[in-house]
Design an enzyme around this catalytic site. Structure first.
Site, PDB file in Angstrom:
ATOM      1  N   HIS A   1       0.866  -1.319  -0.059  1.00  0.00           N
ATOM      2  CA  HIS A   1      -0.142   0.260   0.014  1.00  0.00           C
ATOM      3  C   HIS A   1       1.027   1.441   0.244  1.00  0.00           C
ATOM      4  O   HIS A   1       0.421   2.725  -0.110  1.00  0.00           O
ATOM      5  CB  HIS A   1      -0.601   0.075   1.359  1.00  0.00           C
ATOM      6  CG  HIS A   1      -1.947  -0.827   1.480  1.00  0.00           C
ATOM      7  ND1 HIS A   1      -3.153  -0.400   1.074  1.00  0.00           N
ATOM      8  CD2 HIS A   1      -1.571  -2.316   0.955  1.00  0.00           C
ATOM      9  CE1 HIS A   1      -4.259  -1.669   1.182  1.00  0.00           C
ATOM     10  NE2 HIS A   1      -2.726  -3.240   1.409  1.00  0.00           N
TER      11      HIS A   1
ATOM     12  N   ASP B   1      -5.828   6.522   1.292  1.00  0.00           N
ATOM     13  CA  ASP B   1      -5.246   4.847   1.258  1.00  0.00           C
ATOM     14  C   ASP B   1      -7.166   3.972   2.157  1.00  0.00           C
ATOM     15  O   ASP B   1      -6.988   4.717   3.125  1.00  0.00           O
ATOM     16  CB  ASP B   1      -4.482   3.511   1.729  1.00  0.00           C
ATOM     17  CG  ASP B   1      -5.046   2.506   1.379  1.00  0.00           C
ATOM     18  OD1 ASP B   1      -3.348   2.246   0.493  1.00  0.00           O
ATOM     19  OD2 ASP B   1      -5.663   1.418   1.587  1.00  0.00           O
TER      20      ASP B   1
END
Ligand code: UDP
Length: 479
Positions: free
Chosen positions: A19, A111
């Site tokens: 990520h 995110d």
């Protein structure tokens, strides 16, 4: 020529390598478009500041000290989301107080696992945008399943190979959600609902290509009703040498690759999270040795249950394979895949690894383990046909699959298709290509955002259309 925009964006990445990498890459892309980039990150797995002198970093107290983070579970993710709220809010308030006319914070990009950001942004009336680090195909399968979970769970063992309703080519065994005893426990269901939800965010950025995933993106856009910006593939949009690794990269493997014949080496890596058992390690070791193909194998510390690193290998294994095999703890993967010696990638099919492999036209052996890897592996092997799926981890099957990829006519076909795929990606990045155009639209969109959103401010944005021509639409951003 780089345009200085005098606007900042604050990026909030999730702490896992898979990520962190795309968020830092997005930062580099936006910086190259003239934005100032601030990265507000957790203390755990903090990025290496010296790799990004162009960014400003802000470390948030994540409340994770003392927790076992070898595989972050729901408890640590919820705790981190709670702990980071005040540090981010206080930091943004300070930033906003110090802002000068024409030099403003444009938006927060986060995110979807950092869902606390939506609360902070709403409180401060700041526009926020979600970065999706998965493929659209994976997101689509999650959204479809969560619309009617009872249609999918619980399922029987006998159904594992049955197709999932409406989700070709996925089968019950490919559900990209943490399944326990063929069902999804309530807390897990809630967590996935949270990360699927985009709250009051005004847009979504995707590390994917419209040409590749157009139909999935269009279906998802009907669901989310905000502008979508598929601007990928990120790995091809930043310099090859840009560093985002948390672990130290062992660059000596590049010198080893330099000594190998072009198009001869199999690169083996299961990413930053997957953990295998000793039996699988040994079967893989013999599969690689018996295939008689050169290989570069990443055995990450902690990736074999019960062992520190590669001690679980058969005695004398490294001496036996000699110069034909090289084992490292962590590789500079993008450089490895771009090396002319590489012929194939034995991968867990994480989305970053998948894109990196396609971008370097490297065909794959797909050995997924969990989450989106399961979906990616099915698409790679069944739809794009640029990889062979490996479903039985036995030495003879592994050896046969490696030989099929590296030596057979079928392997050559797979290679041709991945070359075509790479060419389409490169075309999307050219002027007038979809990714290039979507990036331009994203930059315009961010530049035009009202910096403080009053209630129910309409945000004008580009909605992708099936003929790739964005049409204007108006979205109610906040109620
Ligand atoms: N990676 C790397 N060196 C390695 C193994 C992996 O740099 O030895 C990088 C890889 O290039 C990718 C990331 O780690 O960018 C892994 O992300 P991915 O989405 O593929 O899988 P995850 O680790 O999230 O399962």
């Amino acid at each position: 020529m780089k345009v200085e925009r005098k606007q900042s964006v604050v990026l909030v990445p999730f702490l896992l390598q898979g990520h962190l990498t795309p968020m830092l890459q997005l930062g580099s892309i936006l910086h190259s478009q003239g934005f100032s980039v601030i990265v507000a990150h957790t203390q755990h797995n903090a990025p290496n500041y010296s790799n990004h002198p162009e960014f400003v970093f802000h470390s948030m107290d994540d409340g994770l000290k003392g927790m076992d983070m070898s595989f972050p579970g729901l408890k640590s993710i919820y705790r981190m989301n709670e702990s980071c709220k005040a540090p981010l809010r206080n930091y943004l308030v300070r930033m906003m107080e110090e802002e000068e006319e024409g030099d403003q914070l444009a938006c927060i990009i986060y995110d979807n696992v950092m869902f606390f950001v939506d609360d902070v942004a709403t409180q401060l009336k700041l526009p926020s945008i979600v970065l999706r680090t998965f493929s659209a195909a994976c997101m689509h399968s999650m959204v479809t399943i969560f619309q009617q979970p009872e249609k999918y769970f619980p399922f029987e063992d006998s159904q594992l190979l049955d197709p999932l309703p409406e989700l070709h080519p996925l089968r019950f065994k490919d559900v990209p959600i943490h399944v326990i005893n063929n069902t999804v426990p309530e807390p897990v269901l809630d967590f996935y609902k949270r990360i699927n939800d985009i709250g009051s965010s005004v847009a979504t950025i995707w590390n994917t290509m419209q040409d590749l995933e157009n139909s999935m993106l269009l279906r998802l856009q009907k669901h989310y009703k905000v502008p979508f910006f598929p601007i990928g593939p990120f790995p091809k949009m930043v310099p090859l040498a840009s560093l985002t690794s948390i672990l130290e990269e062992d660059n000596s493997c590049i010198e080893w690759l330099d000594r190998q014949t072009p198009n001869s080496v199999l690169y083996v890596s299961l990413g930053s999270l997957v953990r295998i058992d000793e039996k699988e390690l040994i079967e893989t070791a013999w599969g690689l040795a018996n295939s008689e193909q050169p290989f570069l194998w990443v055995i990450r510390p902690g990736s074999v249950s019960g062992f520190q690193c590669a001690e679980a290998l058969p005695d004398g294994y490294e001496e036996m394979v000699g110069e034909r095999g090289r084992i490292v703890k962590w590789a500079p993967q993008k450089q490895v895949l771009a090396h002319p010696a590489i012929a194939g990638f034995f991968t867990h099919c994480g989305w970053n690894s998948t894109l990196e492999s396609i971008c370097e036209q490297v065909p794959m052996i797909c050995r997924p383990s969990l989450a989106d890897q399961l979906v990616n592996a099915r698409y790679l092997s069944q739809i794009y046909k640029v990889g062979f799926e490996l479903e039985v981890m036995e030495r003879t099957v592994i050896e046969k699959t490696i030989r099929k990829l590296m030596l057979s006519e079928e392997g050559k076909d797979v290679k041709k298709r991945v070359i075509d795929m790479k060419q389409n990606i490169v075309a999307a990045m050219q002027i007038d290509g979809t990714s290039h155009k979507n990036l331009k639209d994203l930059v315009d969109f961010i530049s035009a955002l009202p910096s403080r959103l009053p209630p129910a401010t309409p945000v004008v944005g580009a909605i992708m259309s099936s003929n790739h021509t964005p049409s204007k639409c108006i979205i109610e951003s906040r109620s």
